[in-house]
Design a protein around this motif. Structure first.
Motif, short mmCIF file in Angstrom:
data_model
loop_
_atom_site.label_atom_id
_atom_site.label_comp_id
_atom_site.label_asym_id
_atom_site.label_seq_id
_atom_site.Cartn_x
_atom_site.Cartn_y
_atom_site.Cartn_z
N SER A 60 -8.43 4.53 -11.13
CA SER A 60 -7.94 3.16 -10.88
C SER A 60 -7.64 2.42 -12.18
CB SER A 60 -8.95 2.38 -10.05
OG SER A 60 -10.10 2.07 -10.80
N LYS A 61 -8.39 2.74 -13.23
CA LYS A 61 -8.18 2.09 -14.52
C LYS A 61 -6.95 2.64 -15.25
CE LYS A 61 -11.73 -0.61 -14.31
NZ LYS A 61 -11.50 -2.08 -14.12
N LEU A 62 -6.53 3.83 -14.87
CA LEU A 62 -5.39 4.45 -15.53
C LEU A 62 -4.06 4.20 -14.81
CD1 LEU A 62 -6.99 7.92 -16.42
CD2 LEU A 62 -6.41 6.09 -18.03
N LEU A 63 -4.13 3.84 -13.53
CA LEU A 63 -2.91 3.62 -12.74
C LEU A 63 -2.44 2.17 -12.83
CD1 LEU A 63 -3.47 5.62 -9.41
CD2 LEU A 63 -1.94 6.19 -11.31
N ASN A 64 -1.16 2.01 -13.16
CA ASN A 64 -0.52 0.69 -13.15
C ASN A 64 0.41 0.67 -11.94
OD1 ASN A 64 0.70 -1.79 -13.74
ND2 ASN A 64 2.20 -0.82 -15.12
N ILE A 65 -0.08 0.18 -10.81
CA ILE A 65 0.67 0.19 -9.55
C ILE A 65 1.45 -1.11 -9.41
CG2 ILE A 65 0.52 0.44 -7.05
CD1 ILE A 65 -2.20 1.82 -7.47
N GLU B 181 -2.71 7.14 -18.90
CA GLU B 181 -2.20 6.01 -18.13
C GLU B 181 -0.86 6.38 -17.48
OE1 GLU B 181 -1.95 2.63 -20.69
OE2 GLU B 181 -4.14 2.31 -20.71
N MET B 182 -0.62 5.83 -16.28
CA MET B 182 0.60 6.17 -15.55
C MET B 182 1.05 5.00 -14.69
SD MET B 182 1.28 9.60 -13.24
CE MET B 182 0.78 8.96 -11.63
N ASN B 183 2.37 4.71 -14.73
CA ASN B 183 2.98 3.69 -13.87
C ASN B 183 3.32 4.29 -12.52
OD1 ASN B 183 3.11 1.77 -16.07
ND2 ASN B 183 4.88 2.91 -16.84
N LEU B 184 3.24 3.46 -11.48
CA LEU B 184 3.48 3.96 -10.13
C LEU B 184 4.18 2.89 -9.30
CD1 LEU B 184 2.87 6.49 -8.42
CD2 LEU B 184 0.66 5.47 -7.83
N PHE B 185 5.33 3.26 -8.72
CA PHE B 185 6.05 2.38 -7.80
C PHE B 185 6.11 3.06 -6.44
CE2 PHE B 185 10.42 0.74 -6.34
CZ PHE B 185 9.86 -0.35 -5.69
N ILE B 186 5.45 2.45 -5.46
CA ILE B 186 5.43 2.95 -4.08
C ILE B 186 5.85 1.80 -3.17
CG2 ILE B 186 4.09 4.11 -2.28
CD1 ILE B 186 2.04 4.87 -4.40
N PRO B 187 7.15 1.64 -2.89
CA PRO B 187 7.57 0.49 -2.09
C PRO B 187 7.08 0.51 -0.64
CG PRO B 187 9.42 1.96 -2.54
CD PRO B 187 8.28 2.43 -3.38
N SER B 188 6.80 1.67 -0.08
CA SER B 188 6.28 1.73 1.29
C SER B 188 4.91 1.07 1.36
CB SER B 188 6.16 3.19 1.76
OG SER B 188 5.32 3.29 2.89
N LYS B 189 4.81 -0.01 2.11
CA LYS B 189 3.54 -0.73 2.24
C LYS B 189 2.47 0.17 2.83
CE LYS B 189 1.46 -4.94 4.14
NZ LYS B 189 1.71 -6.19 4.91
N ARG B 190 2.84 0.98 3.82
CA ARG B 190 1.87 1.87 4.45
C ARG B 190 1.27 2.85 3.44
NH1 ARG B 190 2.85 7.17 6.67
NH2 ARG B 190 1.06 7.87 7.93
N THR C 16 -0.81 1.07 0.76
CA THR C 16 -2.09 0.61 1.30
C THR C 16 -3.07 1.77 1.44
OG1 THR C 16 -1.01 -1.20 2.49
CG2 THR C 16 -3.20 -0.55 3.26
N LEU C 17 -2.58 2.93 1.88
CA LEU C 17 -3.45 4.11 1.99
C LEU C 17 -4.05 4.45 0.62
CD1 LEU C 17 -1.36 6.45 4.34
CD2 LEU C 17 -3.49 5.26 4.91
N LEU C 18 -3.22 4.38 -0.43
CA LEU C 18 -3.71 4.67 -1.77
C LEU C 18 -4.71 3.62 -2.23
CD1 LEU C 18 -3.62 6.25 -4.43
CD2 LEU C 18 -1.65 4.84 -5.11
N SER C 19 -4.38 2.35 -2.00
CA SER C 19 -5.27 1.26 -2.42
C SER C 19 -6.62 1.34 -1.73
CB SER C 19 -4.59 -0.08 -2.11
OG SER C 19 -5.45 -1.16 -2.43
N GLU C 20 -6.62 1.62 -0.42
CA GLU C 20 -7.88 1.72 0.31
C GLU C 20 -8.71 2.90 -0.17
OE1 GLU C 20 -6.66 1.83 4.39
OE2 GLU C 20 -6.46 -0.36 4.54
#
Length: 401
Positions: free
Chosen positions: A231-236, A371-380, A383-387
């Protein structure tokens, strides 16, 4: 009935490394099955006296040279007790008559294999095949046999599926190939190396065929620490541009199929802007994915050459990618869900989608703890990743990490 052992541990926890160490110590014979050829090479390089089935030329009993295909080469090795490493693809071609070769073998499955496949043939064509006698159904088991050995034409594509002796006719409209369940009782032992097993199709398959298994999970504390570090390495990205994915089905196949050329351009422009303004990412540093049929419609400025298949696994060739763009929303084929439902087995579709997402994300720089940037426009999907990331008490772990 023997229980299958499931080693369920988070990515980067060293499952394969530990398996290599165990194989080096193994005094019996083993068959190691992995999704990709680069992992086959890794095992061959690190485990002595291990062999890969290949197409070879051999002399028959008359002294004449003939081709020995990969499956037959594998069986010859097994008959001689060799340690073998091969792919999921070749393993899935084994037939029931082959299983007796492996009674003294330990099977190690690196990552879950795909245990079922809905055969792409219409209900009308299935009816015609039955009517013409090319397919015969066992009314008691639902199992389908192919009889057209001398037939050359459209229906001959069904023969390879039926050769494994486990094609069933479901709901009078589908032909489904399922991995013959007997194979998992034919080995001395079976071990599966994976993560989030309960969300996999293999877990549903085991339940459907009543194959017992025991789950050996990574310790909760160790997994929580790894999630904390990830979580500290991902820039979502969490900005307004995620509006494209607000609908539950956004970026799934049917949603993308209904987009216009103008809308595809708008999505591409959105991605390009995020890469430039939010991530300051270069083309070489960026990977993106979507479903293969939409690749050409969604590749845009600054990332067009960075396509990574949405189902990519078990490779580190993209580990330099510091920015990952996920333009997909994963749902199972409803026919697969119907197949398992016919056996009163419920598939955890969200957990399956999460596992697929994590496997793809793990192709990038995060696998090297960068560190890694991440763009996931699908809310579903986001959200699965965030949870998943937040399914722990970070405060109590901050000292431990």
């Amino acid at each position: 009935m023997k229980k299958v052992k499931i080693h369920d541990a988070i990515m980067g926890s060293g499952k394969t490394t530990k398996a290599i160490a165990n194989m080096k110590k193994n005094k019996g014979s083993f068959l190691y099955v992995t999704p990709f050829l680069n992992e086959v090479e890794r095992i061959l390089e690190n485990v002595p006296n291990t062999f890969q089935p290949k197409v070879t030329n051999v002399k028959n009993h008359l002294g004449e040279w003939e081709i020995l295909h990969k499956r037959n080469n594998l069986l010859t090795m097994a008959n001689n007790g060799k340690n073998i490493v091969t792919t999921h693809s070749l393993f899935s071609k084994l037939q029931r008559s082959d299983y007796s070769f492996f009674k003294d073998y330990d099977l190690i499955l690196d990552e879950v294999l795909t245990p079922i496949e809905v055969i792409k043939i219409s209900a009308d064509d299935i009816k015609i095949a039955f009517k013409q006698g090319l397919l015969v159904k066992n009314d008691k088991t639902g199992e389908v046999t192919y009889t057209g050995d001398d037939y050359k034409g459209f229906y001959s594509a069904l023969k390879p599926y039926c050769d494994t002796a486990n094609v069933v006719h479901v709901n009078d409209r589908l032909l489904v190939w399922a991995f013959p369940p007997e194979i998992f009782q034919s080995f001395k032992s079976v071990t599966v190396l994976t993560y989030l097993f309960e969300g996999s199709l293999l877990a549903s398959y085991f339940k459907y065929y009543k194959i017992p298994y025991e789950l050996e999970k990574h310790s909760d504390q160790d997994e929580a620490i790894m999630k904390f570090k990830i979580s500290k390495l991902l820039n979502i990205y969490e900005g307004l541009s995620n509006k494209w994915g607000d609908h539950h089905s956004a970026f799934c196949v049917s949603w993308l199929r209904n987009k216009t050329s103008k809308e595809f351009k708008q999505i591409k422009d959105t991605v390009s802007n995020i890469l430039q303004r939010n991530f300051a990412a270069t083309s070489n540093d960026t990977a993106f994915t979507t479903f293969k049929k939409f690749e050409s419609k969604l590749k845009g400025k600054g990332y067009s050459r960075g396509f990574v298949p949405v189902n990519e696994r078990a490779t580190n060739k993209y580990a330099h990618k510091g920015t990952m763009i996920y333009l997909a929303n994963r749902f199972l084929d409803p026919n697969i869900i119907d197949f398992f439902r016919s056996g009163n087995v419920k598939v955890d579709e969200n957990n399956w989608a999460l596992a697929e997402l994590l496997q793809w994300i793990w192709r990038g720089a995060i696998r090297n703890h960068e560190e890694m940037n991440l763009f996931i426009p699908s809310k579903r999907m986001r959200t699965l990743l965030s949870e998943w990331l937040n399914d722990t008490d970070y405060k109590s772990l901050s000292m431990a990490a």
